[in-house]
Design an enzyme around this catalytic site. Sequence first.
Site, short mmCIF file in Angstrom:
data_model
loop_
_atom_site.label_atom_id
_atom_site.label_comp_id
_atom_site.label_asym_id
_atom_site.label_seq_id
_atom_site.Cartn_x
_atom_site.Cartn_y
_atom_site.Cartn_z
N ARG A 194 0.83 -1.21 0.00
CA ARG A 194 0.00 0.00 0.00
C ARG A 194 0.86 1.26 0.00
O ARG A 194 0.52 2.26 -0.64
CB ARG A 194 -0.92 -0.02 1.22
CG ARG A 194 -1.95 1.09 1.24
CD ARG A 194 -2.83 0.99 2.46
NE ARG A 194 -3.76 2.11 2.56
CZ ARG A 194 -4.23 2.59 3.69
NH1 ARG A 194 -3.85 2.06 4.85
NH2 ARG A 194 -5.07 3.60 3.70
N HIS A 213 0.49 4.27 -2.67
CA HIS A 213 0.23 5.66 -2.26
C HIS A 213 1.35 6.59 -2.71
O HIS A 213 1.10 7.75 -3.05
CB HIS A 213 0.05 5.73 -0.74
CG HIS A 213 -1.29 5.28 -0.27
ND1 HIS A 213 -1.91 5.79 0.85
CD2 HIS A 213 -2.15 4.37 -0.78
CE1 HIS A 213 -3.09 5.21 1.01
NE2 HIS A 213 -3.25 4.34 0.04
N GLY A 216 4.17 10.83 -8.49
CA GLY A 216 5.03 9.78 -9.02
C GLY A 216 5.76 8.98 -7.97
O GLY A 216 5.74 9.29 -6.78
N ASP A 224 8.47 8.41 -6.11
CA ASP A 224 9.69 9.14 -5.77
C ASP A 224 10.03 9.12 -4.29
O ASP A 224 10.86 9.91 -3.81
CB ASP A 224 9.59 10.59 -6.25
CG ASP A 224 8.49 11.38 -5.54
OD1 ASP A 224 7.73 10.77 -4.75
OD2 ASP A 224 8.40 12.61 -5.77
N ASN A 245 -2.74 8.35 4.98
CA ASN A 245 -1.57 7.49 5.22
C ASN A 245 -1.38 7.14 6.69
O ASN A 245 -0.35 6.59 7.08
CB ASN A 245 -0.30 8.19 4.69
CG ASN A 245 -0.33 8.33 3.18
OD1 ASN A 245 -0.86 7.48 2.48
ND2 ASN A 245 0.23 9.43 2.67
N PRO A 273 -6.93 7.51 -4.47
CA PRO A 273 -8.20 6.79 -4.53
C PRO A 273 -8.75 6.57 -3.12
O PRO A 273 -7.99 6.27 -2.20
CB PRO A 273 -7.81 5.46 -5.19
CG PRO A 273 -6.61 5.79 -6.02
CD PRO A 273 -5.85 6.81 -5.20
N HIS A 310 -5.52 -6.04 -2.58
CA HIS A 310 -6.25 -6.11 -1.31
C HIS A 310 -6.40 -7.53 -0.81
O HIS A 310 -6.90 -7.74 0.30
CB HIS A 310 -7.63 -5.46 -1.46
CG HIS A 310 -7.59 -3.97 -1.50
ND1 HIS A 310 -8.69 -3.18 -1.82
CD2 HIS A 310 -6.58 -3.09 -1.26
CE1 HIS A 310 -8.35 -1.91 -1.78
NE2 HIS A 310 -7.08 -1.83 -1.44
N THR A 311 -5.99 -8.50 -1.62
CA THR A 311 -6.07 -9.89 -1.19
C THR A 311 -5.29 -10.14 0.10
O THR A 311 -5.58 -11.09 0.83
CB THR A 311 -5.56 -10.84 -2.31
OG1 THR A 311 -5.79 -12.19 -1.92
CG2 THR A 311 -4.09 -10.64 -2.59
N ASP A 315 -9.98 -9.70 2.11
CA ASP A 315 -10.19 -10.92 1.34
C ASP A 315 -10.50 -12.04 2.33
O ASP A 315 -9.60 -12.71 2.82
CB ASP A 315 -8.95 -11.24 0.50
CG ASP A 315 -9.16 -12.40 -0.47
OD1 ASP A 315 -10.30 -12.89 -0.57
OD2 ASP A 315 -8.19 -12.80 -1.12
#
Length: 332
Positions: free
Chosen positions: A72, A76, A82, A84, A101, A166, A196-197, A248
């Site tokens: 994740r 993010h 980008g 970085d 975050n 998102p 997300h599994t 999941d």
Amino acid sequence: MEVSSLSKTLILLGLLLATHTNLALVQGYQGGGGGTRVGFYKSTCPGVESIVQSAVESAVQANPTIAPGLLRMFFHDCFINGCDASILINGPSTEKSAGPNAFLRGFEVIDAAKSKLEKACPGVVSCSDILALAARDSVTGGHSWKVPLGRRDGLVSRGSDTANLPAFNDSISVQIKKFADKGLDIQDLVTLVGGHTIGTAACAVFSYRLYNFNNTNRPDPDINPSFLPQLRALCPNGGNALRRVALDTGSVNSFGGSFYANLKYGRGVIESDAKLWSDPTTQRFVQRFLGYRGRHGLIFDVEFGRAMVKMGNVEVKNGKRGEIRRVCTAIN
């Protein structure tokens, strides 16, 4: 029948163009895009991948929740200005300190790998490349791909930029736009969300779906009625909002395509995930991961690696842009 010199020249140019196009497609998957490439540190720091892998494996063995945290974190990072490593920078108004975050974990793994690399190859390996490798290594165990390297670290980190990430309640149209803004298509979206599994979510992120969805005093109709009591038991109304629940069901620590089967059967935990099945725009890709009704299937392991490489080349800084940080938590 003779072929004129002009015709021969045109045929040769056509063959050369086709060859160049095919090579470009191969490089786009293996790492030609964005100025990154596989083997970037072959001569300057040949042990980079084994050092990062060792740090990740030790951390995940001690705490399996580190794996989805690193995955994740990379996601993010790439979605904000980008890939970085701007997400690693400490400070009161940086990306790291921003609300979206708040639940990220695994920063200490990146710091540990960087410390070892600075001893082995001082000033050579960027924090952004360490994060890209760590994300790959967090989900391996047969699920591997070659990671193109050569990123440089960003010089800016603003918490306000996280508004573009998102969100758990984004509609499919909003999700598609946010991914498209990063050069990622609908198949990339469905594939990457499949990460997300191995993830979890706090009750605070989805409990509104269980009791009063859209102020109806009813649950979200996308939730399978047989699954609803399980979620309500884990997240009772007014209960512990910080309790973590697997995204999941039945496969929280196992990386694979079972996530999509849960979506099909109304067992998606967060709203944005559940919509991947309820919206026909994305459902067709979920069906392909499931091999649904004879559709040409997608192999999750292969597609996830391809999508990660593509995302890993989003707005990459290289050449004279950015820097190689001495420590990942601060600009030089």
